[in-house]
Design an enzyme around this catalytic site. Structure first.
Site, PDB file in Angstrom:
ATOM      1  N   CYS A   1      -4.979 -19.504  24.510  1.00  0.00           N
ATOM      2  CA  CYS A   1      -3.698 -18.562  24.287  1.00  0.00           C
ATOM      3  C   CYS A   1      -2.205 -19.057  25.206  1.00  0.00           C
ATOM      4  O   CYS A   1      -2.605 -19.183  26.463  1.00  0.00           O
ATOM      5  CB  CYS A   1      -4.047 -17.607  25.285  1.00  0.00           C
ATOM      6  SG  CYS A   1      -2.991 -16.168  25.193  1.00  0.00           S
TER       7      CYS A   1
ATOM      8  N   TRP B   1     -13.036 -10.578  25.527  1.00  0.00           N
ATOM      9  CA  TRP B   1     -13.215 -12.471  26.243  1.00  0.00           C
ATOM     10  C   TRP B   1     -14.320 -12.353  26.941  1.00  0.00           C
ATOM     11  O   TRP B   1     -13.843 -11.224  27.476  1.00  0.00           O
ATOM     12  CB  TRP B   1     -11.916 -12.426  26.458  1.00  0.00           C
ATOM     13  CG  TRP B   1     -10.121 -12.526  25.735  1.00  0.00           C
ATOM     14  CD1 TRP B   1      -9.384 -11.552  26.214  1.00  0.00           C
ATOM     15  CD2 TRP B   1      -9.605 -14.072  24.689  1.00  0.00           C
ATOM     16  NE1 TRP B   1      -8.420 -12.641  25.375  1.00  0.00           N
ATOM     17  CE2 TRP B   1      -8.870 -13.692  24.574  1.00  0.00           C
ATOM     18  CE3 TRP B   1     -10.527 -15.427  24.745  1.00  0.00           C
ATOM     19  CZ2 TRP B   1      -7.628 -14.681  23.777  1.00  0.00           C
ATOM     20  CZ3 TRP B   1      -9.646 -16.572  24.302  1.00  0.00           C
ATOM     21  CH2 TRP B   1      -8.384 -15.732  23.707  1.00  0.00           C
TER      22      TRP B   1
ATOM     23  N   ARG C   1      -5.994  -4.101  21.906  1.00  0.00           N
ATOM     24  CA  ARG C   1      -6.618  -5.653  22.924  1.00  0.00           C
ATOM     25  C   ARG C   1      -6.726  -6.350  24.126  1.00  0.00           C
ATOM     26  O   ARG C   1      -5.478  -5.664  24.865  1.00  0.00           O
ATOM     27  CB  ARG C   1      -6.077  -6.697  21.680  1.00  0.00           C
ATOM     28  CG  ARG C   1      -6.255  -7.280  20.376  1.00  0.00           C
ATOM     29  CD  ARG C   1      -5.306  -7.730  19.834  1.00  0.00           C
ATOM     30  NE  ARG C   1      -3.766  -7.491  19.776  1.00  0.00           N
ATOM     31  CZ  ARG C   1      -3.327  -8.607  20.710  1.00  0.00           C
ATOM     32  NH1 ARG C   1      -4.201  -9.800  21.378  1.00  0.00           N
ATOM     33  NH2 ARG C   1      -2.065  -8.506  20.731  1.00  0.00           N
TER      34      ARG C   1
ATOM     35  N   THR D   1      -5.861  -8.591  26.772  1.00  0.00           N
ATOM     36  CA  THR D   1      -5.599  -9.648  26.500  1.00  0.00           C
ATOM     37  C   THR D   1      -5.456 -10.716  28.084  1.00  0.00           C
ATOM     38  O   THR D   1      -5.154  -9.912  28.490  1.00  0.00           O
ATOM     39  CB  THR D   1      -4.257  -9.347  26.444  1.00  0.00           C
ATOM     40  OG1 THR D   1      -3.709  -8.493  27.156  1.00  0.00           O
ATOM     41  CG2 THR D   1      -3.570  -8.405  25.162  1.00  0.00           C
ATOM     42  N   VAL D   2      -5.384 -11.992  27.958  1.00  0.00           N
ATOM     43  CA  VAL D   2      -4.698 -12.868  29.017  1.00  0.00           C
ATOM     44  C   VAL D   2      -3.464 -13.445  28.507  1.00  0.00           C
ATOM     45  O   VAL D   2      -2.818 -13.339  27.230  1.00  0.00           O
ATOM     46  CB  VAL D   2      -5.756 -14.282  29.295  1.00  0.00           C
ATOM     47  CG1 VAL D   2      -7.464 -13.356  29.640  1.00  0.00           C
ATOM     48  CG2 VAL D   2      -5.837 -14.750  27.461  1.00  0.00           C
TER      49      VAL D   2
ATOM     50  N   TYR E   1       3.439 -15.841  15.179  1.00  0.00           N
ATOM     51  CA  TYR E   1       2.236 -14.559  15.341  1.00  0.00           C
ATOM     52  C   TYR E   1       2.515 -13.972  13.702  1.00  0.00           C
ATOM     53  O   TYR E   1       2.216 -13.509  13.000  1.00  0.00           O
ATOM     54  CB  TYR E   1       1.727 -13.892  16.216  1.00  0.00           C
ATOM     55  CG  TYR E   1       1.147 -15.116  17.290  1.00  0.00           C
ATOM     56  CD1 TYR E   1      -0.214 -14.901  17.371  1.00  0.00           C
ATOM     57  CD2 TYR E   1       1.883 -15.320  18.431  1.00  0.00           C
ATOM     58  CE1 TYR E   1      -0.769 -15.377  18.127  1.00  0.00           C
ATOM     59  CE2 TYR E   1       1.186 -16.475  19.070  1.00  0.00           C
ATOM     60  CZ  TYR E   1       0.078 -16.181  19.215  1.00  0.00           C
ATOM     61  OH  TYR E   1      -0.757 -16.837  19.575  1.00  0.00           O
TER      62      TYR E   1
END
Length: 302
Positions: A45, A78, A106, A108-109, A172
């Protein structure tokens, strides 16, 4: 990407759910202190890699803990290989839902877990790095660089806003667009900015001059993924990074710094994008290329 993140064929990134701020004086209840916080990241990421780079540049490895998730993400989000030894979580989603059982979206990280209150306190990726730079100064290594110098903050912030809109998030917006006009709009804006940055870097080593700043960290993580993923997988294919002499030399210059190169894992990057985005790459086949040598001399010090 969730269905909620597409509007009129355009990708619209979901808002960050947790936005508490850790401060040097603990005025908001979260004190910047050693051993209290755990940073969850993925090498795949770009947003998470920023936080890894800054953590390493500032010498905060023994101050802020680190947990690395698996690059392949499924409907459960994840996965944390072998379970996280601190929280006991197998999936990052467990920490999101523990903190907010009503969360939808989502997982997220990067995100930061507070071991004292046992909850996620931030997944606000733009502010995680500047928080490390400004609130953990008492714990920086003696030779740590000033990545967010006060005198340069207005210029850094202005540049970051443009780079985020057209480059970091722009790739994106191109790759996840579901309408032709939305895709072309994003690609055109992306390459206008890359052309401007190529010119900017023709007469300065880094974006703000002779020192690495937060702006360089933010741009680098997109450049590192550009030819490997964004050029083909996201159809950002007007030009490659290697077609830009200054941007390509600049990216290699940063890659030679251990905090940048040591957190760049091209295998995990490619496996994440090509395997996870089945709506774009239904077979899940990961390309072998491109064959690019990031260690060739960059001569940027000239």
């Amino acid at each position: 990407m969730t269905a909620q993140e597409v509007e009129g064929g355009r990708f619209v990134r979901q808002a960050n759910r947790f936005t508490e701020r850790i401060t040097a004086d603990g005025s908001g209840g979260l004190l910047a202190e050693p051993g209290r916080y755990r940073l969850f990241v993925s090498y795949a990421c770009p947003w998470a890699q920023r936080s890894m780079i800054v953590r390493r540049l500032l010498g905060l490895e023994d101050v802020i803990g680190l947990a690395v998730v698996d690059p392949i993400r499924d409907e459960r989000g994840w996965r944390i290989p072998g379970r996280d030894p601190v929280t006991g979580a197998e999936f990052l989603s467990e920490l999101y839902l523990h903190t907010d059982p009503s969360f939808e979206g989502r997982y997220t990280v990067p995100c930061v877990w507070d071991t004292q209150t046992k909850r996620l306190v931030t997944n606000d990726f733009p502010n995680i790095t500047t928080m490390m730079e400004t609130e953990f100064t008492a714990h920086h290594a003696p030779d740590a660089p000033d990545l967010y110098p006060e005198a340069l903050r207005p210029e850094i912030d202005e540049l970051n806003a443009t780079v985020y809109r057209t480059v970091n998030n722009g790739v994106y917006r191109a790759g996840l667009a579901t309408a032709q006009d939305a895709y072309e709009e994003a690609v055109d804006a992306l390459f206008v900015t890359l052309d401007d940055l190529e010119e900017r870097l023709s007469h300065r080593r880094y974006l703000l001059g002779e020192q690495i700043t937060e702006a360089d960290v933010r741009l680098y993580t997109t450049l590192a993924r550009f030819d490997a993923v964004y050029h083909g997988h996201f159809k950002c294919n007007l030009r490659r990074l290697v077609d830009y002499p200054n941007l390509w030399g600049y990216a290699r210059d940063l890659y030679a710094v251990p905090a940048f190169g040591g957190t760049t894992d091209f295998d995990q990057i490619k496996r994440h994008y090509y395997v996870t985005h089945r709506n774009i790459n239904p077979t899940g086949v990961v390309p072998k290329g491109p064959l690019v040598d990031w260690t060739t001399p960059h001569n940027r010090e000239r």
